[in-house]
Design a protein around this motif. Structure first.
Motif, PDB file in Angstrom:
ATOM      1  N   LEU A 126       0.860  -1.186   0.000  1.00 60.65           N
ATOM      2  CA  LEU A 126       0.000   0.000   0.000  1.00 60.65           C
ATOM      3  C   LEU A 126       0.894   1.232   0.000  1.00 60.65           C
ATOM      4  N   CYS A 127       0.811   2.022  -1.058  1.00 65.56           N
ATOM      5  CA  CYS A 127       1.650   3.211  -1.196  1.00 65.56           C
ATOM      6  C   CYS A 127       0.788   4.464  -1.193  1.00 65.56           C
ATOM      7  N   SER A 128       1.419   5.595  -0.918  1.00 68.54           N
ATOM      8  CA  SER A 128       0.690   6.865  -0.878  1.00 68.54           C
ATOM      9  C   SER A 128       0.497   7.456  -2.268  1.00 68.54           C
ATOM     10  N   ASP A 129       1.470   7.204  -3.150  1.00 70.16           N
ATOM     11  CA  ASP A 129       1.390   7.754  -4.510  1.00 70.16           C
ATOM     12  C   ASP A 129       2.362   7.002  -5.413  1.00 70.16           C
ATOM     13  N   LEU A 130       2.377   7.361  -6.686  1.00 70.90           N
ATOM     14  CA  LEU A 130       3.253   6.686  -7.642  1.00 70.90           C
ATOM     15  C   LEU A 130       4.725   6.968  -7.370  1.00 70.90           C
ATOM     16  N   SER A 131       5.013   8.117  -6.782  1.00 69.10           N
ATOM     17  CA  SER A 131       6.401   8.431  -6.453  1.00 69.10           C
ATOM     18  C   SER A 131       6.955   7.424  -5.459  1.00 69.10           C
ATOM     19  N   ALA A 133       5.662   4.400  -4.894  1.00 65.02           N
ATOM     20  CA  ALA A 133       5.596   3.084  -5.532  1.00 65.02           C
ATOM     21  C   ALA A 133       6.801   2.850  -6.439  1.00 65.02           C
ATOM     22  N   SER A 134       7.254   3.892  -7.130  1.00 65.47           N
ATOM     23  CA  SER A 134       8.360   3.743  -8.081  1.00 65.47           C
ATOM     24  C   SER A 134       9.668   3.370  -7.398  1.00 65.47           C
ATOM     25  N   HIS A 135       9.757   3.586  -6.089  1.00 63.66           N
ATOM     26  CA  HIS A 135      10.957   3.203  -5.347  1.00 63.66           C
ATOM     27  C   HIS A 135      11.020   1.690  -5.137  1.00 63.66           C
ATOM     28  N   TYR A 136       9.862   1.034  -5.181  1.00 59.93           N
ATOM     29  CA  TYR A 136       9.799  -0.390  -4.883  1.00 59.93           C
ATOM     30  C   TYR A 136       9.492  -1.251  -6.107  1.00 59.93           C
ATOM     31  N   CYS A 137       9.304  -0.625  -7.262  1.00 60.33           N
ATOM     32  CA  CYS A 137       9.095  -1.391  -8.489  1.00 60.33           C
ATOM     33  C   CYS A 137       9.748  -0.646  -9.649  1.00 60.33           C
ATOM     34  N   ASP A 138       9.961  -1.359 -10.739  1.00 59.02           N
ATOM     35  CA  ASP A 138      10.658  -0.791 -11.888  1.00 59.02           C
ATOM     36  C   ASP A 138       9.646  -0.212 -12.872  1.00 59.02           C
ATOM     37  N   MET A 139       9.349   1.056 -12.725  1.00 58.41           N
ATOM     38  CA  MET A 139       8.410   1.711 -13.626  1.00 58.41           C
ATOM     39  C   MET A 139       8.979   1.873 -15.032  1.00 58.41           C
ATOM     40  N   THR A 140      10.311   1.871 -15.151  1.00 59.20           N
ATOM     41  CA  THR A 140      10.921   2.052 -16.471  1.00 59.20           C
ATOM     42  C   THR A 140      10.778   0.809 -17.345  1.00 59.20           C
ATOM     43  N   ALA A 141      10.369  -0.318 -16.746  1.00 58.85           N
ATOM     44  CA  ALA A 141      10.245  -1.566 -17.508  1.00 58.85           C
ATOM     45  C   ALA A 141       8.940  -1.643 -18.286  1.00 58.85           C
ATOM     46  N   ILE A 142       8.032  -0.709 -18.065  1.00 60.69           N
ATOM     47  CA  ILE A 142       6.758  -0.741 -18.779  1.00 60.69           C
ATOM     48  C   ILE A 142       6.695   0.413 -19.774  1.00 60.69           C
ATOM     49  N   VAL A 187       5.907  -7.669  -7.674  1.00 66.74           N
ATOM     50  CA  VAL A 187       5.273  -7.172  -6.460  1.00 66.74           C
ATOM     51  C   VAL A 187       3.971  -6.479  -6.844  1.00 66.74           C
ATOM     52  N   GLY A 188       2.941  -6.638  -5.998  1.00 62.42           N
ATOM     53  CA  GLY A 188       1.664  -5.996  -6.247  1.00 62.42           C
ATOM     54  C   GLY A 188       1.625  -4.617  -5.599  1.00 62.42           C
ATOM     55  N   ILE A 189       1.319  -3.605  -6.386  1.00 60.99           N
ATOM     56  CA  ILE A 189       1.293  -2.221  -5.912  1.00 60.99           C
ATOM     57  C   ILE A 189      -0.146  -1.732  -5.841  1.00 60.99           C
ATOM     58  N   ARG A 190      -0.523  -1.166  -4.691  1.00 60.83           N
ATOM     59  CA  ARG A 190      -1.851  -0.577  -4.517  1.00 60.83           C
ATOM     60  C   ARG A 190      -1.706   0.861  -4.031  1.00 60.83           C
ATOM     61  N   ILE A 191      -2.510   1.742  -4.619  1.00 62.36           N
ATOM     62  CA  ILE A 191      -2.603   3.132  -4.155  1.00 62.36           C
ATOM     63  C   ILE A 191      -4.088   3.403  -3.957  1.00 62.36           C
ATOM     64  N   PRO A 192      -4.637   3.031  -2.799  1.00 57.03           N
ATOM     65  CA  PRO A 192      -6.077   3.153  -2.573  1.00 57.03           C
ATOM     66  C   PRO A 192      -6.539   4.611  -2.486  1.00 57.03           C
ATOM     67  N   ASN A 193      -7.771   4.826  -2.868  1.00 57.11           N
ATOM     68  CA  ASN A 193      -8.396   6.134  -2.699  1.00 57.11           C
ATOM     69  C   ASN A 193      -8.989   6.170  -1.296  1.00 57.11           C
TER      70      ASN A 193
END
Length: 281
Positions: A126-131, A133-142, A187-193
């Motif tokens: 559970l992350c607060s925002d994409l910033s 989340a990007s620390h824990y997953c590779d956003m550059t791979a998509i 890893v599964g990333i969630r940013i809930p509203n």
């Protein structure tokens, strides 16, 4: 044995090399004091026999929390900082949570849910925002168009499976089965509203590991209060009251996005942005 001032306050005796000499001789005094206070807090929480039930009333989960609600969450935040495990609401089901840095808390979640060692699935982040989340997953791979589609869905009831980065602790990616260690690269990333989730994650400055808890807060507290440190219940003015509500799971680690589970999230948002995508189930 000798005692530093804070050790006397919390009744902890410290060995000279561990604490006292640093405080007395002035070497890292603040670090020594902080360590003593942390041990005192941990000892206090260990005395608890059941979880604390925290009820938040008249909350708008899509808006920042107000002062009284922040004060109520203080005990839960302190517990999480000390390897605590609790239950909080999200924008889908309630979730068992612990800090991502807590190996003890991660093990406790699996134990509470009664999951056998060889049947364990990775916990979502559970992350607060994409910033964050990007620390824990590779956003550059998509591809960029996939990222833009994901960005348009969040915050919301979606779980995106992405390649894990080196920042994800080993306990999240590994499990033992048949005497072998199997490693996951995703890893599964969630940013809930949900303002409760975002507030707690921001205050801790790290994601929460989460696993679904399909019941209302008070039922969970009645059943598992001896195993938990806190349960947060909420009377929200802007949230659906659906205990069966689950997140939509999209796997972005393949050549084409794969729909792993249809949930509350609208998949058409993703399909409209990525015209060539063929969803598989």
């Amino acid at each position: 044995m000798s005692k530093c001032r804070d050790c006397e306050r919390c009744q902890f005796e410290c060995e000279a090399k561990a604490c006292t000499c640093r405080a007395v001789l002035g070497r890292f005094p603040m670090r020594a004091v902080s360590a003593c206070r942390a041990r005192a807090r941990r000892r206090r929480y260990m005395r608890k026999t059941e979880a604390e039930y925290i009820q938040l009333e008249d909350v708008f989960l899509s808006e920042p929390l107000e002062g009284p609600h922040l004060f109520q969450l203080g005990a839960a935040l302190e517990s999480l900082s000390l390897d605590g495990v609790g239950v909080i609401p999200t924008d889908t089901q309630h979730a068992f949570v612990t800090a991502i840095s807590s190996k003890t808390g991660t093990q406790r979640i699996y134990d509470i849910k009664g999951v056998a060692t060889d049947q364990r699935k990775p916990l979502s982040l559970l992350c607060s925002d994409l910033s964050m989340a990007s620390h824990y997953c590779d956003m550059t791979a998509i591809p960029r168009r996939w990222f833009q589609a994901m960005k348009s869905c969040l915050p919301g009831p979606y779980t995106f499976i992405l390649r894990a980065s080196a920042a994800v602790p080993r306990v999240v990616l590994e499990h033992k089965a048949h005497l072998k260690i199997w490693k996951r690269r995703e890893v599964g990333i969630r940013i809930p509203n949900n303002s409760i989730v975002s507030q707690m994650v921001e205050d801790l400055a790290e994601p929460l590991l989460a696993s679904s808890a399909p019941a209302n807060a008070f039922e969970i507290w009645e059943q598992d209060r001896s195993k938990l440190d806190f349960v947060v219940g909420v009377e929200a003015l802007d949230a659906p009251n659906d205990l069966d509500r689950v997140s939509t799971v999209l796997d972005l680690t393949m050549e084409e996005p794969v729909l792993r589970r249809q949930g509350a999230g609208d998949v058409s948002i993703f399909e409209d942005v990525i015209e060539a995508t063929v969803f598989q189930s």
